[in-house]
Design a protein around this motif. Structure first.
Motif, PDB file in Angstrom:
ATOM      1  N   ALA A 176      80.202  13.822  56.909  1.00 28.38           N
ATOM      2  CA  ALA A 176      79.688  14.400  58.158  1.00 28.38           C
ATOM      3  C   ALA A 176      79.022  13.352  59.053  1.00 28.38           C
ATOM      4  N   PRO A 177      78.067  12.545  58.540  1.00 29.19           N
ATOM      5  CA  PRO A 177      77.494  11.516  59.413  1.00 29.19           C
ATOM      6  C   PRO A 177      78.493  10.447  59.835  1.00 29.19           C
ATOM      7  N   ILE A 178      79.468  10.150  58.967  1.00 27.91           N
ATOM      8  CA  ILE A 178      80.514   9.193  59.343  1.00 27.91           C
ATOM      9  C   ILE A 178      81.306   9.731  60.522  1.00 27.91           C
ATOM     10  N   ALA A 179      81.684  11.012  60.449  1.00 29.37           N
ATOM     11  CA  ALA A 179      82.440  11.640  61.540  1.00 29.37           C
ATOM     12  C   ALA A 179      81.632  11.637  62.833  1.00 29.37           C
ATOM     13  N   SER A 180      80.341  11.885  62.721  1.00 33.19           N
ATOM     14  CA  SER A 180      79.480  11.859  63.904  1.00 33.19           C
ATOM     15  C   SER A 180      79.512  10.483  64.565  1.00 33.19           C
ATOM     16  N   GLY A 181      79.427   9.429  63.753  1.00 31.25           N
ATOM     17  CA  GLY A 181      79.484   8.080  64.300  1.00 31.25           C
ATOM     18  C   GLY A 181      80.818   7.776  64.950  1.00 31.25           C
ATOM     19  N   ILE A 182      81.902   8.291  64.361  1.00 27.83           N
ATOM     20  CA  ILE A 182      83.236   8.063  64.912  1.00 27.83           C
ATOM     21  C   ILE A 182      83.378   8.731  66.280  1.00 27.83           C
ATOM     22  N   VAL A 183      82.867   9.953  66.399  1.00 27.72           N
ATOM     23  CA  VAL A 183      82.921  10.647  67.689  1.00 27.72           C
ATOM     24  C   VAL A 183      82.134   9.853  68.735  1.00 27.72           C
ATOM     25  N   ARG A 184      80.956   9.380  68.370  1.00 28.61           N
ATOM     26  CA  ARG A 184      80.121   8.621  69.302  1.00 28.61           C
ATOM     27  C   ARG A 184      80.725   7.257  69.623  1.00 28.61           C
ATOM     28  N   ALA A 185      81.637   6.797  68.762  1.00 25.68           N
ATOM     29  CA  ALA A 185      82.328   5.538  69.032  1.00 25.68           C
ATOM     30  C   ALA A 185      83.468   5.704  70.028  1.00 25.68           C
ATOM     31  N   GLY A 186      83.777   6.950  70.397  1.00 25.36           N
ATOM     32  CA  GLY A 186      84.782   7.183  71.420  1.00 25.36           C
ATOM     33  C   GLY A 186      86.105   7.741  70.945  1.00 25.36           C
ATOM     34  N   ALA A 187      86.203   8.139  69.670  1.00 23.94           N
ATOM     35  CA  ALA A 187      87.458   8.708  69.172  1.00 23.94           C
ATOM     36  C   ALA A 187      87.728  10.055  69.819  1.00 23.94           C
ATOM     37  N   ASP A 188      88.998  10.313  70.129  1.00 24.07           N
ATOM     38  CA  ASP A 188      89.396  11.586  70.727  1.00 24.07           C
ATOM     39  C   ASP A 188      89.697  12.642  69.671  1.00 24.07           C
ATOM     40  N   PHE A 189      90.005  12.209  68.464  1.00 27.16           N
ATOM     41  CA  PHE A 189      90.189  13.142  67.353  1.00 27.16           C
ATOM     42  C   PHE A 189      89.854  12.431  66.049  1.00 27.16           C
ATOM     43  N   ILE A 190      89.460  13.240  65.055  1.00 21.63           N
ATOM     44  CA  ILE A 190      89.155  12.729  63.720  1.00 21.63           C
ATOM     45  C   ILE A 190      90.061  13.442  62.730  1.00 21.63           C
ATOM     46  N   THR A 191      90.706  12.678  61.870  1.00 21.84           N
ATOM     47  CA  THR A 191      91.476  13.252  60.769  1.00 21.84           C
ATOM     48  C   THR A 191      90.682  13.049  59.489  1.00 21.84           C
ATOM     49  N   VAL A 192      90.432  14.133  58.776  1.00 19.94           N
ATOM     50  CA  VAL A 192      89.727  14.063  57.491  1.00 19.94           C
ATOM     51  C   VAL A 192      90.706  14.476  56.400  1.00 19.94           C
ATOM     52  N   ASP A 193      90.926  13.589  55.436  1.00 19.88           N
ATOM     53  CA  ASP A 193      91.915  13.802  54.380  1.00 19.88           C
ATOM     54  C   ASP A 193      91.201  14.056  53.061  1.00 19.88           C
ATOM     55  N   GLY A 194      91.416  15.229  52.470  1.00 21.76           N
ATOM     56  CA  GLY A 194      90.701  15.645  51.270  1.00 21.76           C
ATOM     57  C   GLY A 194      91.252  15.082  49.974  1.00 21.76           C
ATOM     58  N   ILE A 195      90.581  15.378  48.881  1.00 26.22           N
ATOM     59  CA  ILE A 195      90.895  14.792  47.581  1.00 26.22           C
ATOM     60  C   ILE A 195      92.273  15.205  47.062  1.00 26.22           C
TER      61      ILE A 195
END
Length: 508
Positions: A323-342
Motif C-alpha cells: 500500500a505505501p509503495i503504491a502511494s509513492g508510485i502514484v505520487r511519482a506520476g504513474a497513470d496506472f499501477i499493476t499489482v501482481d499477487g502471489i
C-alpha cells in the motif's frame, strides 16, 4: 555410494485392447516418454519423463492412453510429505535451484472463494442485461480531480476547460497479462494479440520486446520496460498504446528473469536485441531506480519520449508493504499501477520464491485501494489486479474490492490449450505455447487460438453483465470499490478488516 530415487510423478496407462500401434504418441511427445520397438512391435512408456500435459492422451485416436498421477507415496508423515522429500532428493543430485512454471500451487487460502456477492430483491430491482443497457467500458489512466466546463460549444454542448490525461479505453475490464515472446511462442502471442484487438481490450508484450509480426496489433499493446531493457527502443515505445515499467511480478518478487540461451533463437535475438544463443538475464533491480525519485525520473522520461500522449504505469508484486509503495508510485506520476499477487504465473521461477514470497491479490488490492482513498489520490491512477484469476466471479469481486481492471495470464493460456503441467521452463510444451521448437509451435494455430481467447473474453464479459444486473448495477464503474456488495464467509475479523468487508449475515 548411497543413492535415493524419486518415484515417477505420472503414469501412462495403455489399454492394449484399444491400442492400434499407430505410434501417434511416439511422434507427438516432446518429452520422449513413448517409444516403439520395431523388432517386437511393442510400445513402451518411460514414466519418469512424463510432464502430465495430457497431449498424447488427447491425440490418441482410439482413447487407449490415460495419464494419471502416480499414487505411490512415502510413509505417512504430516511434516515430511512426499513433495518435500523428493525435492531434497532432486537437489542432492543436481546441487541447483529447483525451477517451476505457472502460478503458486500451495494450498494458501483463496479469499475469492470466501467472498460472496450481493443481489437485488425487492427495493432495488435487478437489471436484465439482455434487454437493458449494461456498460462494461473501462478507462485506464489518471483522472482529473474535478471536471470543469466552459460555455457552450458549436454543437450547443459544454466544452471541457481542462485537458484529460491519456487513457486506454477497454470494452471490458479484462486484459491479457504480460507474457513475452520467448517465454511463449510467437503463435501464442499472435493468438492473444488478435483476440485482444478484436474484442477491444489490451495485451502485454512482457519484457521480450515486440516482434515485427505483432505490429498489426500494436494499437492495443501495452509494452513493458523491464530491468533488462530487452527490445526497448524509440520505435517500440511509439507503437504502444501504453507503457508499463516492470519492477516486480507475483511469481518472483525481488528477483530478475532468465531466458536460457538455448531458447534465444535468431528471431528472439532480433526482437530482444541480444546475441542469439546467449542467456537473457534480467537484473533483480533496475540499475537506475533506487528510490521513488528515480522512478519518477524514468516515468517522466518515458512520457517525454512519447509526447505525453500515452499512459505510463508501473507493475509491482504484492508484498507486505504494497500500500505505501503504491502511494509513492502514484505520487511519482504513474497513470496506472499493476499489482501482481502471489498466485501470478510465470514461465520460469525458483520454486522456493514462487511458493513462499508475496501475498494474495485480494488482500493487496483492498489495502492499496483503501490507502489511496485515505490519501485522496485514488483518482490519480488506475489500479490493475493480476495473479490467479480463474472465473468471471473472481474479476467482479476484485473490482468491488477496488480494482479498475484485471490481467489474466494462466486462464488465457488454458483457453489456448494449456493443461498447467508447470514445465514451461523446459521449452518442451506439447501444446505449442511455452516453447520455441518449430515442430511444437506449429501445433498452435493462431487463428484458432485467437478465436478461443476471444470466446473466453466474451463469455466472461457476459457473465459479468449478468452478475452486475443481479446486483442492480448497470455500469461496472458503479461497482468499483463498492465493498458493500461483498460479504465474507468463514473469515476472521482481521481478514474482514483488511478486505474492508462485512461478514455474511451483516446488513447495510
Amino acid at each position: 555410494m548411497a543413492r535415493a530415487k524419486s518415484a515417477c510423478e505420472f503414469v501412462a496407462e495403455r489399454d492394449e485392447s484399444r491400442c492400434v500401434k499407430c505410434q501417434a504418441c511416439v511422434r507427438v511427445c516432446a518429452n520422449d516418454v513413448h517409444s516403439y520397438d520395431g523388432d517386437t512391435g511393442a510400445l513402451f512408456s518411460d514414466y519418469s519423463k512424463c510432464a502430465g500435459c495430457h497431449f498424447c492422451e488427447d491425440i490418441c485416436p482410439t482413447g487407449a492412453l490415460t495419464i494419471r498421477r502416480n499414487l505411490s507415496d512415502t510413509r505417512e508423515n504430516a511434516n515430511w510429505t512426499k513433495d518435500y522429500i523428493y525435492k531434497i532428493i532432486r537437489q542432492s543430485e543436481n546441487g541447483g535451484v529447483l525451477l517451476t512454471g505457472m502460478g503458486n500451487d500451495r494450498p494458501y487460502r483463496n479469499y475469492f472463494e470466501h467472498i460472496v456477492l450481493n443481489a437485488s430483491q425487492v427495493t432495488n430491482p435487478s437489471i436484465d442485461p439482455l434487454r437493458e443497457p449494461m456498460e462494461l467500458k473501462t478507462f485506464i489512466g489518471r483522472k482529473p480531480d474535478r471536471i470543469e466546463f466552459s460555455g457552450a460549444g458549436k454543437s450547443g454542448g459544454h466544452v471541457l476547460k481542462q485537458k484529460i490525461p491519456p487513457q486506454i479505453e477497454l470494452e471490458s475490464p479484462i486484459m491479457f497479462s504480460a507474457m513475452s515472446f520467448g517465454s511463449i511462442s510467437l503463435n501464442a502471442c499472435k493468438s492473444l494479440a488478435k483476440a485482444a484487438c478484436d474484442f477491444g481490450v489490451c495485451w502485454n508484450t512482457g519484457e521480450g520486446g515486440l516482434h515485427s509480426e505483432l505490429y498489426p496489433y500494436s494499437d492495443r499493446v501495452i509494452v513493458q520496460i523491464a530491468s533488462g531493457r530487452f527490445g526497448v527502443n524509440p520505435d517500440y515505445l511509439q507503437r504502444a498504446a501504453a507503457l508499463e515499467i516492470k519492477v516486480g511480478q507475483g511469481a518472483k518478487p525481488g528477483i530478475g528473469g532468465h531466458l536460457p540461451g538455448e531458447k534465444v533463437s535468431e528471431e528472439i535475438s532480433i526482437t530482444r536485441m541480444i546475441p542469439a544463443g546467449t542467456d537473457a538475464l534480467s537484473p533483480a533491480p533496475h540499475h537506475d531506480i533506487y528510490s521513488i525519485e528515480d522512478l519518477r525520473q524514468l516515468i517522466f522520461a518515458l512520457k517525454e519520449a512519447t509526447g505525453y500522449v500515452k499512459p505510463v504505469g508501473v507493475k509491482i508484486a504484492a508484498v507486505h508493504n504494497v500500500a505505501p509503495i503504491a502511494s509513492g508510485i502514484v505520487r511519482a506520476g504513474a497513470d496506472f499501477i499493476t499489482v501482481d499477487g502471489i498466485r501470478g504465473g510465470t514461465g520460469a521461477a525458483p520454486a522456493a520464491i514462487r511458493d513462499n514470497v508475496g501475498i494474495p491479490i485480494e488482500l493487496a488490492v483492498a489495502a492499496v485501494d483503501q490507502r489511496l482513498r485515505e490519501e485522496g489520490i485514488r483518482n490519480q491512477a488506475s489500479l490493475i489486479a493480476a495473479g490467479g484469476f480463474r472465473t468471471s466471479a473472481d474479476i467482479v469481486k476484485a473490482i468491488a474490492l477496488g480494482a479498475d481492471a484485471v490481467y489474466i495470464g494462466t486462464s488465457a493460456l488454458i483457453s489456448l490449450g494449456c493443461h498447467v503441467c508447470q514445465k514451461c521452463y523446459t521449452g518442451k510444451c506439447n501444446w505449442g505455447i511455452a516453447t520455441q521448437d518449430p515442430y511444437l509451435t506449429r501445433r498452435l494455430n493462431p487463428e484458432i487460438g485467437a478465436r478461443r481467447a476471444y470466446n473466453l473474453l466474451r463469455a466472461w464479459s457476459l457473465e459479468i453483465k449478468e452478475m452486475l444486473g443481479g446486483m442492480g448495477i448497470n455500469a461496472v464503474e458503479s461497482l468499483r470499490g463498492n465493498r458493500e456488495q461483498l460479504r465474507g464467509v468463514g473469515l476472521s475479523e482481521l481478514e474482514l478488516k483488511i478486505l474492508g468487508i462485512k461478514h455474511a449475515g451483516e446488513s447495510w
